[in-house]
Design an enzyme around this catalytic site. Structure first.
Site, PDB file in Angstrom:
ATOM      1  N   ARG A   1      -4.078 -20.374  63.427  1.00 55.11           N
ATOM      2  CA  ARG A   1      -5.182 -20.625  62.515  1.00 55.11           C
ATOM      3  C   ARG A   1      -4.796 -20.130  61.127  1.00 55.11           C
ATOM      4  NH1 ARG A   1      -9.635 -16.145  64.674  1.00 55.11           N
ATOM      5  NH2 ARG A   1      -8.330 -14.296  64.353  1.00 55.11           N
TER       6      ARG A   1
ATOM      7  N   CYS B   1      -1.544 -22.596  52.656  1.00 47.92           N
ATOM      8  CA  CYS B   1      -1.365 -21.848  51.414  1.00 47.92           C
ATOM      9  C   CYS B   1      -2.692 -21.861  50.659  1.00 47.92           C
ATOM     10  CB  CYS B   1      -0.266 -22.497  50.580  1.00 47.92           C
ATOM     11  SG  CYS B   1      -0.251 -21.967  48.845  1.00 47.92           S
TER      12      CYS B   1
ATOM     13  N   ASN C   1     -13.750 -18.452  57.880  1.00 48.88           N
ATOM     14  CA  ASN C   1     -13.753 -17.418  58.914  1.00 48.88           C
ATOM     15  C   ASN C   1     -12.688 -16.391  58.587  1.00 48.88           C
ATOM     16  OD1 ASN C   1     -14.517 -16.515  61.800  1.00 48.88           O
ATOM     17  ND2 ASN C   1     -12.276 -16.635  61.897  1.00 48.88           N
ATOM     18  N   GLU C   2     -13.120 -15.143  58.358  1.00 51.42           N
ATOM     19  CA  GLU C   2     -12.202 -14.030  58.124  1.00 51.42           C
ATOM     20  C   GLU C   2     -11.155 -14.374  57.068  1.00 51.42           C
ATOM     21  OE1 GLU C   2     -12.456 -11.868  62.512  1.00 51.42           O
ATOM     22  OE2 GLU C   2     -10.660 -13.020  61.997  1.00 51.42           O
TER      23      GLU C   2
ATOM     24  N   CYS D   1       0.964 -15.760  50.301  1.00 55.20           N
ATOM     25  CA  CYS D   1       1.891 -16.895  50.395  1.00 55.20           C
ATOM     26  C   CYS D   1       2.838 -16.828  49.201  1.00 55.20           C
ATOM     27  CB  CYS D   1       1.134 -18.220  50.395  1.00 55.20           C
ATOM     28  SG  CYS D   1       2.223 -19.673  50.360  1.00 55.20           S
TER      29      CYS D   1
ATOM     30  N   CYS E   1       5.144 -19.330  48.268  1.00 52.62           N
ATOM     31  CA  CYS E   1       5.756 -20.631  47.992  1.00 52.62           C
ATOM     32  C   CYS E   1       5.718 -20.942  46.497  1.00 52.62           C
ATOM     33  CB  CYS E   1       5.044 -21.723  48.787  1.00 52.62           C
ATOM     34  SG  CYS E   1       3.379 -22.112  48.193  1.00 52.62           S
TER      35      CYS E   1
ATOM     36  N   GLU F   1     -19.462 -10.254  64.174  1.00 50.36           N
ATOM     37  CA  GLU F   1     -18.654 -10.235  65.389  1.00 50.36           C
ATOM     38  C   GLU F   1     -18.400  -8.800  65.820  1.00 50.36           C
ATOM     39  OE1 GLU F   1     -14.920 -12.277  65.373  1.00 50.36           O
ATOM     40  OE2 GLU F   1     -15.667 -13.948  64.157  1.00 50.36           O
TER      41      GLU F   1
ATOM     42  N   GLU G   1      -7.282 -16.471  73.007  1.00 52.08           N
ATOM     43  CA  GLU G   1      -8.291 -15.417  73.150  1.00 52.08           C
ATOM     44  C   GLU G   1      -9.035 -15.500  74.485  1.00 52.08           C
ATOM     45  OE1 GLU G   1      -9.877 -13.905  69.071  1.00 52.08           O
ATOM     46  OE2 GLU G   1     -10.042 -16.086  69.008  1.00 52.08           O
TER      47      GLU G   1
ATOM     48  N   HIS H   1     -10.194 -12.197  75.718  1.00 53.18           N
ATOM     49  CA  HIS H   1     -11.162 -11.487  74.875  1.00 53.18           C
ATOM     50  C   HIS H   1     -12.526 -11.591  75.547  1.00 53.18           C
ATOM     51  CE1 HIS H   1     -13.703 -10.432  71.462  1.00 53.18           C
ATOM     52  NE2 HIS H   1     -12.657 -10.199  70.714  1.00 53.18           N
TER      53      HIS H   1
END
Length: 692
Positions: A128, A132, A166-167, A175, A177, A324, A372, A375
């Site tokens: 995930r 970039c 998400n997060e 990155c 590049c 979470e 996961e 989890h």
């Protein structure tokens, strides 16, 4: 802290309060990933959600490849069906933009969008956040799917909250590049205007690094020796800002296309140092965080409290959402130990005590495939015939009974300064000691406050400090001129501030403040540090209270301060033998305190106790060791949470408290081993005045 969210005819003044009204109480639920399961399971899911008391689920976090299976071709059937099903069953939705997981077709079409590490290796698709942050191809595709999502579901009655990405930056914060390099140069032009200014703040005349053309500047890729620390620090800032730009772009689309629905994103607190959480929080209508215990840490309940207080600090004192946490074991630690019976309840109610108005988990149903699958979840592999399920349903019922607590606030007399920029700068290469770590120091100081029962907000250095009696700055190696001036003003006006070792040493660009350490705070503290004296592994210095300092010492010359603790005379006192180890200095109407060593737990606790007592900051209640007491209040409502982290029953003598059912306490509150008790109390006059 001011949110960009503004009230209008269809947007409430307090988004979280309106959300709680919509849900009928405290938010309870978790990530729901129906795409992992056949459609016949979905009916069972909503039935069991109702049984567990779930009223809010996060939907669609990693669904981009489902929603857009081919470029520009959308398939809404699954999301349409599930949203309708949830709404019919009275379950609201926090609908996520799916941009944290670009689909395989996108990466195949735009391979240059994949991030590159510092050694030049292009990372592959297969996890995930494989993009970039500066990729224009990614930006176009992400904006397009967010637009399509918002246009379709802006008026769906199930959608009560937007979950942006998400997060942010969990896996792709840095990155290196060429696209990032070009974006970095643009960022530098906007920040510094001229190349001469860049050369000045980075000190590029050292080692002959002076730049004569913007195109000569690149990311801090792997090189022969130490990289320029000014460049590295600014690259951290640029990288955080690049992700923040994406957050702001998605947020702007959602606000334009779906006005009236507040938005959030799940921040990582101290789990990661990769992005500036304070900056992201300022662009959320509701602050949300994720938190996972480190099973191997016997003090992980203190770390939980620290992160909850950081969430509240990022929210400017308002209630927030725990987006979470886990019902039991996680999947990413070397040994993933399940939570003990009752631990999930204790964790959840501790977050509630410290200001959360929502308790959510990753995830609803435990996965049977993927990274996961081990989890834990609200509905485990074993189904409803499990201890975890029994605890999940019991917690849902208990949170429903605690609905009256929502909307109240935790009032803290102490602010603890927590700064990602200082964290980044302290842990660059070529510091006096790589063993002096920002988060370790913060945890030590916070742990001492926790032991003392002192509730504190973790705030940015540029936060409004006027509501607080004392400010604690455990690790402020880097500080801007304006933030340093604000601390002077705070103390001069009657506040108390206490600083950890190696504070104030450099300016906002990691340039040493000359004229004597500790630079920015030399006059405030009434001392000069002649030399920083880090200790080797196994070395220590005897202190005048009989304890020993390890890791770090300083040779201090008093210039008006008084010593509260000294290094012992003689060889056992270490390299700063006989000199001050902790000091106090009257400044204006207040006082500034300093620890010129990495103090051991007892000495640190004694120092902070003296600061808090003199400042007038007191615990919420007198409790035995291992029990925490936190108060939430609003107007004439006040609630005292007692959390027992020991294996023995604890008795807390209290007057003027009742159980939530209105029954009186017979002489005091009894808190079972590992248990939590919530009490109603009469608010003391003046205590609940909103000082913010």
């Amino acid at each position: 802290m001011t949110s960009p969210f503004r009230a209008s005819a269809d947007t409430p003044a307090d988004p979280l309060d309106a959300l709680a009204e919509r849900l009928g109480g405290i938010a309870y639920g978790g990530d729901y990933n129906p795409e992992q399961w056949p459609s016949e399971v979905w009916q069972q899911d909503v039935r069991l959600m109702r049984e567990a008391g779930v009223n809010l689920v996060t939907l669609g976090v990693f669904s981009w490849s489902r929603l857009e299976p081919r470029p520009g071709v959308h398939d809404w059937d699954l999301l349409d069906t599930v949203l309708d099903l949830l709404h019919e069953n009275g379950i609201a939705v926090d609908l996520a933009t799916p941009t944290a997981a670009p689909p395989p077709w996108f990466t195949r079409a735009h391979p240059a969008s994949l991030p590159q590490n510092a050694s030049g290796t292009r990372l592959a698709h297969g996890s995930r956040q494989a993009f970039c942050p500066s990729s224009p191809d990614y930006a176009r595709a992400a904006d397009a799917v967010v637009t399509a999502l918002a246009q379709r579901y802006a008026t769906h009655p199930a959608v009560v909250l937007w979950h942006v990405h998400n997060e942010w930056g969990n896996h792709n914060a840095l990155c290196y590049c060429d696209t990032s390099a070009a974006a970095f140069r643009d960022w530098l032009r906007r920040r510094y205007t001229t190349l001469d200014r860049v050369n000045d703040v980075w000190g590029t005349d050292f080692w002959g690094q002076r730049y004569g053309d913007w195109e000569e500047i690149g990311p801090p890729r792997e090189t022969t020796a130490f990289r320029n620390p000014g460049l590295e620090l600014d690259y951290r800032r640029f990288s955080s800002d690049a992700l923040l730009d994406r957050h702001r772009a998605e947020s702007a689309l959602l606000r334009d296309l779906a006005p009236g629905i507040p938005l959030t994103t799940n921040l990582l607190g101290t789990l990661e140092k990769k992005v500036d959480g304070h900056a992201f929080a300022r662009h959320c209508d509701i602050v949300s965080v994720d938190h996972y215990l480190v099973a191997a840490d016997p003090g992980n309940h203190v770390d939980l409290a620290l992160n909850a207080d950081l969430a509240r600090g990022m929210a400017g004192g308002r209630p927030w959402l725990l987006m979470e946490h886990s019902t039991s074991a996680v999947n990413w630690q070397p040994v993933n130990v399940p939570k003990a019976p009752g631990e999930m309840r204790r964790n959840s109610l501790t977050h509630l005590a410290r200001g959360a108005d929502g308790i959510l988990f990753f995830q609803w149903r435990q996965s049977r495939a993927g990274a996961e699958k081990w989890h834990s979840a609200m509905l485990p592999h074993g189904g409803t015939d499990t201890r975890t399920w029994a605890e999940v349903t019991a917690l849902g019922a208990e949170l429903a009974s605690l609905a009256e607590v929502r909307g109240t606030r935790v009032r803290a007399d102490v602010a603890l300064l927590f700064d990602w920029h200082a964290w980044w700068a302290l842990e660059l290469d070529a510091r006096p000691s790589e063993r002096l770590r920002h988060l370790d120091t913060v945890r030590d100081w916070y742990g001492a406050l926790w032991d003392l029962g002192i509730t504190c907000d973790l705030v940015a250095p540029d936060a409004d400090l006027t509501p607080y009696r004392a400010v604690v700055a455990p690790s402020l190696y880097l500080v801007s001129d304006s933030d340093a001036d604000a601390l002077h003003t705070f103390v001069r006006g009657g506040g108390h501030a206490v600083f950890g070792p190696f504070s104030g040493a450099v300016d906002a660009h990691d340039r040493v403040r000359t004229g004597g350490h500790p630079g920015a705070f030399r006059d405030l503290l009434g001392l000069v540090v002649d030399e920083y004296l880090p200790l080797r592994e196994g070395e220590s210095a005897l202190l005048s209270d009989g304890s020993r300092a390890g890791l770090w010492t300083e040779r201090i010359e008093a210039r008006g301060c008084t010593a509260r603790l000294r290094f012992a005379d003689g060889p056992d006192g270490g390299p700063a033998r006989g000199g001050p180890a902790a000091t106090r200095h009257s400044y204006g109407a207040g006082a500034a305190w300093y620890a010129g060593a990495a103090l051991p737990a007892r000495s640190l606790r004694d120092l902070l106790d003296a600061v808090c007592r003199e400042a007038g900051a007191a615990p919420a209640a007198a409790v035995p060791a291992g029990v925490e007491a936190v108060r939430r209040s609003a107007g004439d409502r006040a609630y005292l949470f007692l959390v027992n982290h020991t294996d023995q029953e604890a008795t807390v003598p209290l007057e003027g408290h009742t159980r939530l059912d209105g029954t009186a306490l017979p002489g005091g509150a009894s808190v079972p081993p590992g248990g939590v008790v919530v009490l109603r109390e009469q608010a003391a006059p003046g205590r609940e005045a909103d000082r913010r």
